[in-house]
Design an enzyme around this catalytic site. Structure first.
Site, PDB file in Angstrom:
ATOM      1  N   SER A 138       0.788  -1.097  -0.081  1.00 47.89           N
ATOM      2  CA  SER A 138       0.051  -0.103   0.011  1.00 47.89           C
ATOM      3  C   SER A 138       0.747   1.019  -0.015  1.00 47.89           C
ATOM      4  O   SER A 138       2.262   1.119   0.371  1.00 47.89           O
ATOM      5  CB  SER A 138      -0.663   0.008   1.221  1.00 47.89           C
ATOM      6  OG  SER A 138      -1.341   1.111   1.638  1.00 47.89           O
ATOM      7  N   TYR A 146      -1.672  -0.672  10.604  1.00 49.08           N
ATOM      8  CA  TYR A 146      -1.575  -1.193   9.136  1.00 49.08           C
ATOM      9  C   TYR A 146      -0.673  -0.406   8.691  1.00 49.08           C
ATOM     10  O   TYR A 146       0.378  -1.166   7.673  1.00 49.08           O
ATOM     11  CB  TYR A 146      -3.004  -0.287   8.498  1.00 49.08           C
ATOM     12  CG  TYR A 146      -3.349  -0.575   7.138  1.00 49.08           C
ATOM     13  CD1 TYR A 146      -3.617  -1.865   6.851  1.00 49.08           C
ATOM     14  CD2 TYR A 146      -3.025   0.578   6.025  1.00 49.08           C
ATOM     15  CE1 TYR A 146      -4.005  -2.042   5.174  1.00 49.08           C
ATOM     16  CE2 TYR A 146      -3.435   0.239   4.665  1.00 49.08           C
ATOM     17  CZ  TYR A 146      -3.741  -1.080   4.280  1.00 49.08           C
ATOM     18  OH  TYR A 146      -3.970  -1.186   3.027  1.00 49.08           O
TER      19      TYR A 146
HETATM   20  N1  LIG Z   1      -8.623  -0.825  -1.695  1.00 48.44           N
HETATM   21  C1  LIG Z   1      -7.567   0.017  -1.489  1.00 48.44           C
HETATM   22  O1  LIG Z   1      -7.931   1.224  -1.672  1.00 48.44           O
HETATM   23  C2  LIG Z   1      -6.311  -0.530  -1.191  1.00 48.44           C
HETATM   24  C3  LIG Z   1      -5.198   0.396  -1.000  1.00 48.44           C
HETATM   25  C4  LIG Z   1      -3.922   0.028  -0.767  1.00 48.44           C
HETATM   26  C5  LIG Z   1      -3.765  -1.419  -0.562  1.00 48.44           C
HETATM   27  N2  LIG Z   1      -4.690  -2.204  -0.704  1.00 48.44           N
HETATM   28  C6  LIG Z   1      -4.415  -3.680  -0.349  1.00 48.44           C
HETATM   29  O2  LIG Z   1      -5.076  -4.453  -1.157  1.00 48.44           O
HETATM   30  C7  LIG Z   1      -5.216  -5.618  -0.660  1.00 48.44           C
HETATM   31  C8  LIG Z   1      -6.981  -6.055  -1.071  1.00 48.44           C
HETATM   32  O3  LIG Z   1      -7.596  -5.136  -0.534  1.00 48.44           O
HETATM   33  P1  LIG Z   1      -9.173  -4.767  -1.167  1.00 48.44           P
HETATM   34  O4  LIG Z   1      -9.193  -3.244  -1.245  1.00 48.44           O
HETATM   35  O5  LIG Z   1      -9.388  -5.565  -2.095  1.00 48.44           O
HETATM   36  O6  LIG Z   1      -9.706  -5.249   0.512  1.00 48.44           O
HETATM   37  P2  LIG Z   1     -11.036  -6.414   0.475  1.00 48.44           P
HETATM   38  O7  LIG Z   1     -11.235  -6.110   1.936  1.00 48.44           O
HETATM   39  O8  LIG Z   1     -12.204  -5.938  -0.273  1.00 48.44           O
HETATM   40  O9  LIG Z   1     -10.569  -7.587   0.177  1.00 48.44           O
HETATM   41  C9  LIG Z   1      -9.833  -8.402   0.936  1.00 48.44           C
HETATM   42  C10 LIG Z   1      -9.908  -9.788   1.048  1.00 48.44           C
HETATM   43  O10 LIG Z   1      -9.027 -10.425   1.759  1.00 48.44           O
HETATM   44  C11 LIG Z   1      -9.590 -11.509   2.498  1.00 48.44           C
HETATM   45  N3  LIG Z   1      -9.164 -11.748   3.975  1.00 48.44           N
HETATM   46  C12 LIG Z   1      -8.833 -10.971   4.950  1.00 48.44           C
HETATM   47  N4  LIG Z   1      -8.552 -11.431   5.689  1.00 48.44           N
HETATM   48  C13 LIG Z   1      -7.994 -12.697   5.850  1.00 48.44           C
HETATM   49  C14 LIG Z   1      -7.324 -13.799   6.016  1.00 48.44           C
HETATM   50  N5  LIG Z   1      -6.950 -13.677   7.498  1.00 48.44           N
HETATM   51  N6  LIG Z   1      -7.044 -14.975   5.531  1.00 48.44           N
HETATM   52  C15 LIG Z   1      -7.737 -14.930   4.253  1.00 48.44           C
HETATM   53  N7  LIG Z   1      -8.212 -14.137   3.470  1.00 48.44           N
HETATM   54  C16 LIG Z   1      -8.334 -12.899   4.118  1.00 48.44           C
HETATM   55  C17 LIG Z   1     -11.184 -11.086   2.651  1.00 48.44           C
HETATM   56  O11 LIG Z   1     -12.153 -11.946   3.133  1.00 48.44           O
HETATM   57  C18 LIG Z   1     -11.322 -10.273   1.309  1.00 48.44           C
HETATM   58  O12 LIG Z   1     -11.843 -11.034   0.501  1.00 48.44           O
HETATM   59  C19 LIG Z   1      -5.076  -5.665   0.952  1.00 48.44           C
HETATM   60  O13 LIG Z   1      -3.863  -6.238   1.312  1.00 48.44           O
HETATM   61  C20 LIG Z   1      -5.266  -4.138   0.975  1.00 48.44           C
HETATM   62  O14 LIG Z   1      -4.441  -3.574   2.342  1.00 48.44           O
HETATM   63  C21 LIG Z   1      -5.936  -1.873  -0.630  1.00 48.44           C
END
Ligand SMILES: NC(=O)c1ccc[n+]([C@@H]2O[C@H](COP(=O)([O-])OP(=O)(O)OC[C@H]3O[C@@H](n4cnc5c(N)ncnc54)[C@H](O)[C@@H]3O)[C@@H](O)[C@H]2O)c1
Length: 276
Positions: free
Chosen positions: A157, A170
């Protein structure tokens, strides 16, 4: 044109929705067979619903529509035995693992100053967002090293590059993930296994992939979603939110042989946010 990932097998964690689903579908379009992993249940301590079993099944269906094989398994990236079992199943089913995308992550518990976080909250964040990636790497590293090929992509991120107020757990986990990326890249470089990090900026919650992280972060900060979106549109110099496809296409490139000399790199896909 030959699909860029044909003949490859990729494992993606957190594949039920959001960036995991967008990446899975983009990989499928490029011909990769897929093992899609997700907790597919809520996690005590995380104040918002996580992906569900039906969402995970739907991701697999979208991938199969592209003509590739896609299997699913439910697991918690905090459980090393489960992670190792899933990797063993993947190898039995597909014969090899070429790509690992460490995407599973949680954004909360957050929204508090460091002294207000309790130890359970701190441990949960580190356990999922940082140690979860180490566990999957531990489970595939030896196999990729034997193969003398592999690409590991850690979804960090911009919080892995700069601080965010009231997100200490985080930010620390994602900085740790960037550090893990660099260290493991050096472990495996002589063995031709590449390890890179992607650092998304603020991604639009897209209904197609059922993303909800942006709105959950707004909720943690007690700010209306529209206001939070506008803050990031202003803060990201390209004046827009990132789209899930922007992350997915960067992941396709890192997974493909087009990036064969790229390892230990940390690629921000953030509209210039961290360039300031
Ligand atoms: N969306 C954003 O703006 C953004 C920005 C920067 C980084 N990220 C990173 O991208 C990645 C995906 O984010 P997203 O926005 O798609 O989030 P999201 O919450 O939509 O999806 C995350 C997925 O991970 C799964 N998950 C969570 N904990 C888990 C565990 N312990 N074991 C197995 N699965 C697990 C959840 O069930 C979910 O389906 C994350 O690592 C997040 O930190 C997202």
């Amino acid at each position: 044109m030959t699909p860029r990932l044909s003949g490859k097998t990729a494992v993606i964690t957190g594949a039920a929705r959001g960036l995991g689903r967008a990446t899975a579908v983009a990989f499928a379009r490029e011909g990769a067979d897929l093992m899609l992993l997700d907790l597919a249940a809520d996690l005590p301590g995380v104040p918002y619903p996580l992906g569900s079993e039906s969402q995970l099944a739907h991701t697999a269906e979208l991938c199969r529509e592209q003509g590739v094989a896609a299997s699913t398994a439910r697991l918690d990236v905090r459980d090393l035995d489960a992670v190792e079992a899933a990797m063993a199943t993947t190898r039995e089913r597909f014969g090899r693992i070429d790509v690992l995308v460490n995407n599973a992550g949680i954004a909360a518990p957050s929204g508090k100053a460091a002294h207000e976080i309790d130890e359970r909250e701190w441990q949960l964040m580190i356990d999922v967002d940082l140690s979860g990636a180490w566990r999957t790497i531990r489970a595939v590293g030896g196999h990729m090293a034997e193969q003398r090929s592999g690409s590991i992509i850690n979804i960090a991120s911009t919080a892995g590059l700069v601080g965010y107020r009231h997100f200490a757990g985080y930010v620390a986990a994602k900085h740790g993930l960037v550090g893990l990326t660099k260290a493991v890249a050096l472990d495996y470089a002589p063995l031709k296994v590449r390890v890179n990090a992607l650092c998304p900026g603020s991604v639009r919650d897209d209904s197609q992939v059922e993303g909800r992280m942006l709105s959950e972060i707004a909720r943690c900060l007690d700010v209306p979603v529209a206001e939070h979106e506008e803050t990031f549109v202003q803060a990201q110099p390209m004046n827009s939110l990132i789209e899930p496809e922007d992350i997915a296409s960067a992941a396709v490139w890192l997974a493909s042989d087009e990036s064969r000399q790229v390892t230990g790199s940390v690629l921000a896909v953030d509209g210039g946010f961290t360039a300031r």
